[in-house]
Design a protein around this motif. Structure first.
Motif, PDB file in Angstrom:
ATOM      1  N   LEU A  82      20.039  13.869  80.036  1.00  0.00           N
ATOM      2  CA  LEU A  82      20.281  12.948  81.246  1.00  0.00           C
ATOM      3  C   LEU A  82      19.714  11.466  80.747  1.00  0.00           C
ATOM      4  O   LEU A  82      18.859  11.289  80.015  1.00  0.00           O
ATOM      5  CB  LEU A  82      19.346  13.364  82.448  1.00  0.00           C
ATOM      6  CG  LEU A  82      19.751  14.147  83.271  1.00  0.00           C
ATOM      7  CD1 LEU A  82      18.788  14.569  84.441  1.00  0.00           C
ATOM      8  CD2 LEU A  82      20.938  13.644  84.147  1.00  0.00           C
ATOM      9  N   PRO A  83      20.403  10.372  81.124  1.00  0.00           N
ATOM     10  CA  PRO A  83      20.015   9.119  80.562  1.00  0.00           C
ATOM     11  C   PRO A  83      18.979   8.516  81.496  1.00  0.00           C
ATOM     12  O   PRO A  83      19.060   7.506  82.287  1.00  0.00           O
ATOM     13  CB  PRO A  83      21.349   8.262  80.753  1.00  0.00           C
ATOM     14  CG  PRO A  83      22.211   8.862  81.803  1.00  0.00           C
ATOM     15  CD  PRO A  83      21.749  10.389  81.791  1.00  0.00           C
ATOM     16  N   VAL A  84      17.798   9.172  81.711  1.00  0.00           N
ATOM     17  CA  VAL A  84      16.727   8.767  82.238  1.00  0.00           C
ATOM     18  C   VAL A  84      15.448   8.938  81.115  1.00  0.00           C
ATOM     19  O   VAL A  84      15.511   9.275  80.155  1.00  0.00           O
ATOM     20  CB  VAL A  84      16.497   9.685  83.471  1.00  0.00           C
ATOM     21  CG1 VAL A  84      17.661   9.384  84.616  1.00  0.00           C
ATOM     22  CG2 VAL A  84      16.488  11.229  83.363  1.00  0.00           C
ATOM     23  N   THR A  85      14.365   8.556  82.051  1.00  0.00           N
ATOM     24  CA  THR A  85      12.890   8.405  81.267  1.00  0.00           C
ATOM     25  C   THR A  85      12.596   9.817  81.004  1.00  0.00           C
ATOM     26  O   THR A  85      13.211  10.968  81.890  1.00  0.00           O
ATOM     27  CB  THR A  85      12.004   7.761  81.824  1.00  0.00           C
ATOM     28  OG1 THR A  85      11.773   8.272  83.079  1.00  0.00           O
ATOM     29  CG2 THR A  85      12.267   6.450  82.122  1.00  0.00           C
ATOM     30  N   THR A  86      11.516   9.965  79.991  1.00  0.00           N
ATOM     31  CA  THR A  86      10.981  11.283  79.847  1.00  0.00           C
ATOM     32  C   THR A  86      10.320  11.996  81.205  1.00  0.00           C
ATOM     33  O   THR A  86      10.444  13.233  81.381  1.00  0.00           O
ATOM     34  CB  THR A  86       9.975  11.275  78.614  1.00  0.00           C
ATOM     35  OG1 THR A  86      10.591  10.744  77.582  1.00  0.00           O
ATOM     36  CG2 THR A  86       9.448  12.572  78.158  1.00  0.00           C
ATOM     37  N   TRP A  87       9.634  11.213  82.049  1.00  0.00           N
ATOM     38  CA  TRP A  87       9.029  11.559  83.095  1.00  0.00           C
ATOM     39  C   TRP A  87       9.881  12.290  83.914  1.00  0.00           C
ATOM     40  O   TRP A  87       9.840  13.263  84.719  1.00  0.00           O
ATOM     41  CB  TRP A  87       8.498  10.242  83.955  1.00  0.00           C
ATOM     42  CG  TRP A  87       6.862  10.123  83.037  1.00  0.00           C
ATOM     43  CD1 TRP A  87       6.679   9.129  82.263  1.00  0.00           C
ATOM     44  CD2 TRP A  87       5.803  11.045  83.018  1.00  0.00           C
ATOM     45  NE1 TRP A  87       5.586   9.170  81.669  1.00  0.00           N
ATOM     46  CE2 TRP A  87       4.784  10.247  82.090  1.00  0.00           C
ATOM     47  CE3 TRP A  87       5.459  12.221  83.615  1.00  0.00           C
ATOM     48  CZ2 TRP A  87       3.674  10.644  82.102  1.00  0.00           C
ATOM     49  CZ3 TRP A  87       4.132  12.484  83.372  1.00  0.00           C
ATOM     50  CH2 TRP A  87       3.092  11.812  82.787  1.00  0.00           C
ATOM     51  N   VAL A  88      11.091  11.650  84.235  1.00  0.00           N
ATOM     52  CA  VAL A  88      12.218  12.303  85.264  1.00  0.00           C
ATOM     53  C   VAL A  88      12.840  13.614  84.596  1.00  0.00           C
ATOM     54  O   VAL A  88      12.921  14.552  85.429  1.00  0.00           O
ATOM     55  CB  VAL A  88      13.178  11.260  85.425  1.00  0.00           C
ATOM     56  CG1 VAL A  88      14.470  11.913  86.201  1.00  0.00           C
ATOM     57  CG2 VAL A  88      12.898  10.131  86.089  1.00  0.00           C
ATOM     58  N   ARG A  89      12.760  13.632  83.354  1.00  0.00           N
ATOM     59  CA  ARG A  89      13.514  14.689  82.434  1.00  0.00           C
ATOM     60  C   ARG A  89      12.389  15.879  82.869  1.00  0.00           C
ATOM     61  O   ARG A  89      12.728  17.049  83.148  1.00  0.00           O
ATOM     62  CB  ARG A  89      13.407  14.545  81.240  1.00  0.00           C
ATOM     63  CG  ARG A  89      14.883  14.331  80.753  1.00  0.00           C
ATOM     64  CD  ARG A  89      15.401  14.490  79.466  1.00  0.00           C
ATOM     65  NE  ARG A  89      16.080  13.395  79.012  1.00  0.00           N
ATOM     66  CZ  ARG A  89      15.894  12.141  78.274  1.00  0.00           C
ATOM     67  NH1 ARG A  89      14.524  11.982  77.739  1.00  0.00           N
ATOM     68  NH2 ARG A  89      16.787  11.306  78.064  1.00  0.00           N
TER      69      ARG A  89
END
Length: 106
Positions: A47-54
């Motif tokens: 996913l092209p999101v930050t580590t926290w979101v992952r």
């Protein structure tokens, strides 16, 4: 003798049909589960999101998987419990029918 034959026939007719899960169905279910969890895990990783979101999405995936196993266990336990109750009720009915004498005057 006729009454006994009727009771035995009734008992045979009321026996629950035992279903068995074939090996092919079990393997198909296991492969399907493994593929779906792996695909979703890979999707979350890319996913092209930050580590926290992952991490949050991964925790959500873990929660859904464990909840699914818990629900499946509860459904199985309830089904087994109902089966035991039905067998006990059937045994009581069989005993009453075996002891009943329609020609006896009380």
């Amino acid at each position: 003798m006729m009454r006994r034959r009727i009771i035995v026939t009734m008992v045979r007719m009321t026996q629950p049909v035992k279903t068995t899960t074939t090996t092919a169905f079990y393997v198909q279910a296991a492969i399907s589960f493994g593929l779906s969890v792996t695909a979703l895990g890979i999707g979350i990783a890319y996913l092209p999101v930050t580590t926290w979101v992952r991490a949050f999405m991964g925790l959500g995936l873990l929660y859904v998987v464990t909840s699914t196993f818990t629900l499946a266990k509860c459904v199985r336990d309830r089904s087994e419990e109902a089966s035991v109750v039905n067998r006990v009720d059937q045994a009581r009915l069989d005993k009453l029918l075996a002891e009943h004498d329609p020609f006896k005057n009380d």
